[in-house]
Design a protein around this motif. Structure first.
Motif, mmCIF file in Angstrom:
data_model
loop_
_atom_site.group_PDB
_atom_site.id
_atom_site.type_symbol
_atom_site.label_atom_id
_atom_site.label_comp_id
_atom_site.label_asym_id
_atom_site.label_seq_id
_atom_site.Cartn_x
_atom_site.Cartn_y
_atom_site.Cartn_z
ATOM 1 N N LEU A 19 0.824 -1.207 0.000
ATOM 2 C CA LEU A 19 0.000 0.000 0.000
ATOM 3 C C LEU A 19 0.860 1.260 0.000
ATOM 4 C CD1 LEU A 19 -2.966 1.005 0.228
ATOM 5 C CD2 LEU A 19 -2.523 1.224 2.675
ATOM 6 N N VAL A 20 1.913 1.269 0.793
ATOM 7 C CA VAL A 20 2.808 2.440 0.836
ATOM 8 C C VAL A 20 3.494 2.623 -0.517
ATOM 9 C CG1 VAL A 20 4.918 3.339 1.883
ATOM 10 C CG2 VAL A 20 3.126 2.377 3.327
ATOM 11 N N ILE A 21 3.959 1.518 -1.103
ATOM 12 C CA ILE A 21 4.656 1.615 -2.397
ATOM 13 C C ILE A 21 3.706 2.102 -3.486
ATOM 14 C CG2 ILE A 21 5.785 0.236 -4.193
ATOM 15 C CD1 ILE A 21 7.035 -1.418 -1.927
ATOM 16 N N VAL A 22 2.483 1.602 -3.495
ATOM 17 C CA VAL A 22 1.502 2.045 -4.499
ATOM 18 C C VAL A 22 1.163 3.522 -4.301
ATOM 19 C CG1 VAL A 22 -0.890 1.754 -5.260
ATOM 20 C CG2 VAL A 22 0.563 -0.240 -4.956
ATOM 21 N N ALA A 23 1.036 3.951 -3.045
ATOM 22 C CA ALA A 23 0.729 5.367 -2.776
ATOM 23 C C ALA A 23 1.859 6.273 -3.259
ATOM 24 C CB ALA A 23 0.484 5.573 -1.289
ATOM 25 N N VAL A 24 3.106 5.874 -2.997
ATOM 26 C CA VAL A 24 4.249 6.671 -3.457
ATOM 27 C C VAL A 24 4.284 6.711 -4.987
ATOM 28 C CG1 VAL A 24 6.795 6.708 -3.559
ATOM 29 C CG2 VAL A 24 5.628 6.346 -1.378
ATOM 30 N N THR A 25 3.957 5.593 -5.620
ATOM 31 C CA THR A 25 3.941 5.541 -7.085
ATOM 32 C C THR A 25 2.888 6.490 -7.650
ATOM 33 O OG1 THR A 25 4.689 3.259 -7.023
ATOM 34 C CG2 THR A 25 3.688 3.996 -9.065
ATOM 35 N N LEU A 26 1.719 6.521 -7.022
ATOM 36 C CA LEU A 26 0.669 7.432 -7.495
ATOM 37 C C LEU A 26 1.061 8.900 -7.310
ATOM 38 C CD1 LEU A 26 -2.544 5.564 -6.317
ATOM 39 C CD2 LEU A 26 -1.696 5.853 -8.657
ATOM 40 N N VAL A 27 1.738 9.210 -6.214
ATOM 41 C CA VAL A 27 2.225 10.589 -6.002
ATOM 42 C C VAL A 27 3.263 10.938 -7.067
ATOM 43 C CG1 VAL A 27 3.526 12.070 -4.430
ATOM 44 C CG2 VAL A 27 1.653 10.664 -3.555
ATOM 45 N N GLN A 28 4.164 9.990 -7.344
ATOM 46 C CA GLN A 28 5.171 10.238 -8.387
ATOM 47 C C GLN A 28 4.506 10.451 -9.745
ATOM 48 O OE1 GLN A 28 7.765 6.825 -8.168
ATOM 49 N NE2 GLN A 28 9.378 8.058 -7.223
ATOM 50 N N LEU A 29 3.469 9.694 -10.024
ATOM 51 C CA LEU A 29 2.767 9.848 -11.290
ATOM 52 C C LEU A 29 2.148 11.238 -11.402
ATOM 53 C CD1 LEU A 29 1.627 8.583 -13.909
ATOM 54 C CD2 LEU A 29 -0.333 7.855 -12.538
ATOM 55 N N MET A 30 1.528 11.707 -10.325
ATOM 56 C CA MET A 30 0.924 13.045 -10.353
ATOM 57 C C MET A 30 1.988 14.126 -10.532
ATOM 58 S SD MET A 30 -2.266 12.872 -10.374
ATOM 59 C CE MET A 30 -2.501 14.611 -10.223
ATOM 60 N N VAL A 31 3.125 13.976 -9.843
ATOM 61 C CA VAL A 31 4.209 14.951 -9.993
ATOM 62 C C VAL A 31 4.745 14.928 -11.419
ATOM 63 C CG1 VAL A 31 6.559 15.530 -9.255
ATOM 64 C CG2 VAL A 31 4.817 14.947 -7.558
ATOM 65 N N THR A 50 8.833 6.965 -12.129
ATOM 66 C CA THR A 50 7.462 6.441 -12.050
ATOM 67 C C THR A 50 7.369 5.071 -12.708
ATOM 68 O OG1 THR A 50 6.573 8.682 -12.048
ATOM 69 C CG2 THR A 50 5.051 6.914 -12.591
ATOM 70 N N VAL A 51 8.048 4.893 -13.832
ATOM 71 C CA VAL A 51 8.062 3.590 -14.501
ATOM 72 C C VAL A 51 8.708 2.542 -13.602
ATOM 73 C CG1 VAL A 51 9.032 2.303 -16.449
ATOM 74 C CG2 VAL A 51 7.976 4.531 -16.826
ATOM 75 N N VAL A 52 9.835 2.907 -12.997
ATOM 76 C CA VAL A 52 10.516 1.974 -12.078
ATOM 77 C C VAL A 52 9.626 1.675 -10.872
ATOM 78 C CG1 VAL A 52 12.504 1.710 -10.548
ATOM 79 C CG2 VAL A 52 12.815 2.636 -12.849
ATOM 80 N N SER A 53 8.978 2.693 -10.327
ATOM 81 C CA SER A 53 8.093 2.498 -9.188
ATOM 82 C C SER A 53 6.891 1.635 -9.535
ATOM 83 C CB SER A 53 7.614 3.838 -8.644
ATOM 84 O OG SER A 53 8.672 4.524 -8.036
ATOM 85 N N THR A 54 6.414 1.731 -10.764
ATOM 86 C CA THR A 54 5.298 0.885 -11.191
ATOM 87 C C THR A 54 5.699 -0.586 -11.181
ATOM 88 O OG1 THR A 54 4.448 2.685 -12.549
ATOM 89 C CG2 THR A 54 3.641 0.471 -13.048
ATOM 90 N N VAL A 55 6.900 -0.868 -11.639
ATOM 91 C CA VAL A 55 7.405 -2.250 -11.606
ATOM 92 C C VAL A 55 7.516 -2.728 -10.158
ATOM 93 C CG1 VAL A 55 9.387 -3.712 -12.143
ATOM 94 C CG2 VAL A 55 8.584 -2.042 -13.817
ATOM 95 N N VAL A 56 8.054 -1.881 -9.293
ATOM 96 C CA VAL A 56 8.204 -2.245 -7.878
ATOM 97 C C VAL A 56 6.835 -2.433 -7.221
ATOM 98 C CG1 VAL A 56 9.073 -1.443 -5.642
ATOM 99 C CG2 VAL A 56 10.471 -1.175 -7.689
ATOM 100 N N ALA A 57 5.869 -1.577 -7.546
ATOM 101 C CA ALA A 57 4.528 -1.694 -6.973
ATOM 102 C C ALA A 57 3.849 -2.985 -7.432
ATOM 103 C CB ALA A 57 3.690 -0.486 -7.365
ATOM 104 N N THR A 58 4.033 -3.345 -8.690
ATOM 105 C CA THR A 58 3.480 -4.609 -9.179
ATOM 106 C C THR A 58 4.087 -5.781 -8.431
ATOM 107 O OG1 THR A 58 3.205 -3.615 -11.360
ATOM 108 C CG2 THR A 58 3.108 -6.019 -11.239
ATOM 109 N N LEU A 62 2.106 -8.506 -5.994
ATOM 110 C CA LEU A 62 2.283 -9.949 -6.176
ATOM 111 C C LEU A 62 2.838 -10.603 -4.913
ATOM 112 C CD1 LEU A 62 3.651 -10.253 -9.820
ATOM 113 C CD2 LEU A 62 1.462 -11.060 -8.937
ATOM 114 N N ASP A 63 3.681 -9.876 -4.194
ATOM 115 C CA ASP A 63 4.228 -10.394 -2.937
ATOM 116 C C ASP A 63 3.123 -10.627 -1.913
ATOM 117 O OD1 ASP A 63 6.260 -11.104 -1.024
ATOM 118 O OD2 ASP A 63 5.959 -9.118 -0.124
ATOM 119 N N VAL A 64 2.138 -9.743 -1.879
ATOM 120 C CA VAL A 64 1.003 -9.934 -0.964
ATOM 121 C C VAL A 64 0.258 -11.210 -1.329
ATOM 122 C CG1 VAL A 64 -1.215 -9.006 -0.200
ATOM 123 C CG2 VAL A 64 0.729 -7.490 -0.504
ATOM 124 N N TRP A 65 0.004 -11.401 -2.611
ATOM 125 C CA TRP A 65 -0.729 -12.579 -3.064
ATOM 126 C C TRP A 65 0.035 -13.864 -2.752
ATOM 127 C CZ3 TRP A 65 0.044 -15.873 -7.488
ATOM 128 C CH2 TRP A 65 -1.031 -16.728 -7.729
#
Length: 123
Positions: A19-31, A50-58, A62-65
């Motif tokens: 959740l934290v990683i996805v939130a940071v990725t969304l903030v980076q996308l907006m910036v 943002t592209v790198v963060s998207t890979v990390v967020a994905t 998957l790690d949660v699953w």
């Protein structure tokens, strides 16, 4: 109302991390979008990050699953067999007890010879 059981610690920590990683990725996308619209030099580095963060967020999602599946496999979600499988298991258990009784000599009638054999007396 129905209360859901609490997630296991390992799954919950993976979910919070994701959740934290996805939130940071969304903030980076907006910036990145705002910097691109304003034509600021920071736009290109933000798009790359943002592209790198998207890979990390994905990866984090998957790690949660995977963590949830591993926890279920190790700590047990006990399933009951279906009614057909349960019936077959009962029949197999009965058959085993019958076979055990026959091999022990119990449940067998004593053999006595009274008369000839069924297919005729051949001697």
């Amino acid at each position: 109302m129905y209360a859901k059981p609490r997630l296991p610690d390992s799954v919950r920590s993976a979910a919070v991390r994701a959740l934290v990683i996805v939130a940071v990725t969304l903030v980076q996308l907006m910036v990145a979008v705002l910097c691109s619209l304003a034509q600021v030099w920071l736009a290109f580095p933000m798009v790359i990050s943002t592209v790198v963060s998207t890979v990390v967020a994905t990866w984090a999602v998957l790690d949660v699953w995977v963590t949830r599946q591993v926890w279920r496999q190790r700590h047990g979600v006990f399933s009951e067999p279906s009614s057909v499988a349960r019936r077959r298991a009962v029949e197999k258990a009965r058959e085993r007890t019958r076979q055990g009784a026959h091999s022990d000599g119990r449940g067998r009638e004593p053999r006595t010879r009274t008369g000839g054999s069924v297919d005729g007396d051949r001697r």
